[in-house]
Design an enzyme around this catalytic site. Structure first.
Site, PDB file in Angstrom:
ATOM      1  N   SER A 264       0.823  -1.207   0.000  1.00  0.00           N
ATOM      2  CA  SER A 264       0.000   0.000   0.000  1.00  0.00           C
ATOM      3  C   SER A 264       0.856   1.256   0.000  1.00  0.00           C
ATOM      4  CB  SER A 264      -0.912   0.013   1.236  1.00  0.00           C
ATOM      5  OG  SER A 264      -1.847  -1.026   1.179  1.00  0.00           O
ATOM      6  N   GLY A 346      -7.985   2.068  -4.036  1.00  0.00           N
ATOM      7  CA  GLY A 346      -8.865   2.490  -2.948  1.00  0.00           C
ATOM      8  C   GLY A 346      -8.393   3.818  -2.397  1.00  0.00           C
ATOM      9  N   CYS A 425      -5.281   8.938  26.267  1.00  0.00           N
ATOM     10  CA  CYS A 425      -4.262   8.721  27.301  1.00  0.00           C
ATOM     11  C   CYS A 425      -3.137   7.842  26.778  1.00  0.00           C
ATOM     12  CB  CYS A 425      -4.906   8.103  28.541  1.00  0.00           C
ATOM     13  SG  CYS A 425      -5.980   9.244  29.417  1.00  0.00           S
TER      14      CYS A 425
END
Length: 498
Positions: A264, A346, A425
């Site tokens: 990707s 995509g 956090c």
């Protein structure tokens, strides 16, 4: 992309903490076009707008954080892939089948856009199949991927009459055949192969090298050879070859062809070319040795986009032409009838079509020790926003870099090296690791992070019980929700004690 030019204050210099690729902006309000939807502009007064809708209006009506999709830009990029690849491959194999990779971002509205622009849809779970079904996408225009499909997912695909199931292993070939027999149908299958191409991308999203979970290797297993009864060395068939023979012989399977996906966000065209050569050579081998014709080859997706000034994606037409030339040349060399080609963009369609809008909260400036020591420090501005890793986990997962701009106004202040962080956090809760923002950014300002359409909302979570944001599509000067944001009730809906 900008209507104002504001030079940094005299004497402003680049921060020693900035990465090498990040330049000090001469215009802190400028938008680099390749990172944004084509209809995003900065108004003369300084506010960002998409297709005529201002970010102030979007934040006021829908709240923040907020994913904002330009429908026109999404459609234009889909059409660009469809047309440029069809033009390039028309003389080679009559054109291509373009499958939008739904895993990047999918909802029923997006599925309908894809269908209306003449693309097909690639899914990789039963849930994504369900979205496609609810959107009215015909089964024959769907594909189903996945390295560990459940029997339920395969049954759903068979019931929907999907155009192809991409088998990922030898056991899966047997499973698909068994389930197809139960339903009295012939399942159309592709075989996902790993061509051993090491794409230049993050290791977690490189998917065609040998040591990973996807696909069937082209390399022979074990010690690569064995001995027949006559004592002669015999090459052991590769998993890919075994899969072709098994799928071809299966009574309830129709073997369409072979598939690969090298990774990707790839900018280097050589990886795609090498994968194509290896798949075509394998096709010729199956024809010559076993008499099996593989009529289709899917070359996957993974086309890179610009997230920062360091990224230089290739034009779609250039990618298509280069791939078509490789396929034509290799087929001619191998005496192979060119197979029908398919691709799976995509990120390259939805990524730049979308930005995320945040509101600024707490701001801190930290003095950071420099590597040269001797007590030398440099400031880094921490700008906290009302989202974070729950709506964009890509930075913590892949160390992904992003850009950011002040969205609700222009600024005449000097650029300051800043780190945009979330509200969770975790010290690793970073949205944009390094960017120059105006020195006068303050609580209540809006920031826009471009190129967040792919793998942000789809990877979003409820970490710290933070609701996932809505997704809004903008078209012709109007905005509408295409994915509703979560409410407090949604957060507790699965808790039986609440």
């Amino acid at each position: 992309m900008t209507d104002s030019t504001v030079a940094p204050a005299p004497g402003v210099s680049a921060s020693p903490l900035a990465p090498e690729w990040l330049s000090l902006p001469s215009d802190v309000n400028a938008l680099r076009g390749q990172e944004w939807a084509r209809d995003v502009v900065r108004h003369p007064a300084g506010e960002l707008a998409v297709d005529g809708v201002s970010v102030h209006h979007l934040a006021e009506e829908f709240g923040t954080p907020l994913f904002v999709v330009s429908e026109a830009d999404f459609r234009a990029r889909a059409v660009e892939f469809r047309d440029r690849f069809n033009e390039a491959f028309a003389p080679v194999c009559g054109g291509v089948d373009v499958y939008y990779a739904g895993k990047s971002f999918l909802c029923t509205e997006v599925a309908r856009w894809v269908l209306s622009e003449g693309l097909r849809l690639d899914t990789c779970s039963g849930g994504e199949l369900l979205v496609a079904q609810r959107a009215g996408v015909p089964g024959e225009l769907l594909g189903l991927h996945g390295n560990n499909k459940s029997a339920a997912e395969i049954r759903r695909a068979l019931q929907m009459g999907v155009g192809r199931i991409v088998a990922d292993s030898l056991p899966e070939i047997e499973l698909i055949n068994t389930l197809a027999a139960e339903q009295g149908v012939r399942a159309k299958v592709m075989l996902r192969l790993t061509p051993g191409v090491h794409a230049h991308t993050h290791e977690f999203i490189a998917t065609a090298h040998e040591d990973q979970k996807f696909g069937l290797s082209l390399m022979a297993g074990g010690n690569n050879s064995d001995r027949n009864p006559a004592g002669q060395n015999v090459a052991e068939p590769s998993p890919a070859e075994q899969a072709v023979l098994a799928a071809h012989a299966a009574e309830h399977l129709e073997l369409l062809g072979i598939h690969c996906h090298i990774g990707s966000n790839i900018f280097d065209a050589e990886g795609f070319a090498l994968a194509a050569r290896r798949l075509l050579a394998f096709s010729a081998q199956m024809r010559d040795v076993h008499g099996i014709e593989l009529a289709e080859v899917d070359l996957g997706g993974g086309y890179g986009i610009a997230y920062t000034e360091a990224d230089t994606p290739r034009p779609t037409a250039e990618i298509a032409q280069a791939m078509a030339e490789v396929v034509a040349s290799e087929c001619a060399s191998l005496g192979l009838v060119p197979p029908r080609i398919s691709i799976e963009p995509g990120r390259a369609i939805v990524g730049p079509s979308t930005f995320t809008l945040y509101e600024v909260g707490t701001i801190k400036t930290i003095q950071v020790d420099l590597e040269q020591g001797h007590g030398a420090t440099a400031p880094r501005r921490y700008v906290s926003v009302d989202g974070g890793m729950s709506d964009n986990p890509r930075q913590v997962l892949y160390e992904a870099d992003y850009s950011v701009t002040l969205a609700n106004r222009a600024s005449h202040a000097a650029p300051v090296l800043s780190r945009v962080v979330g509200k969770h956090c975790e010290s690793g809760d970073i949205v944009v690791r390094d960017a120059y923002l105006p020195d006068d950014v303050t609580a209540g300002d809006l920031l826009a992070v471009p190129a967040t359409g792919a793998y942000c909302w789809s990877l979003a979570s409820n970490y710290n019980y933070v609701p996932r944001p809505p997704v809004v599509a903008v078209k012709d000067g109007a905005a509408r929700i295409i994915v509703r944001g979560e409410t407090d009730d949604d957060l507790l809906s699965r808790d039986p004690g609440a």
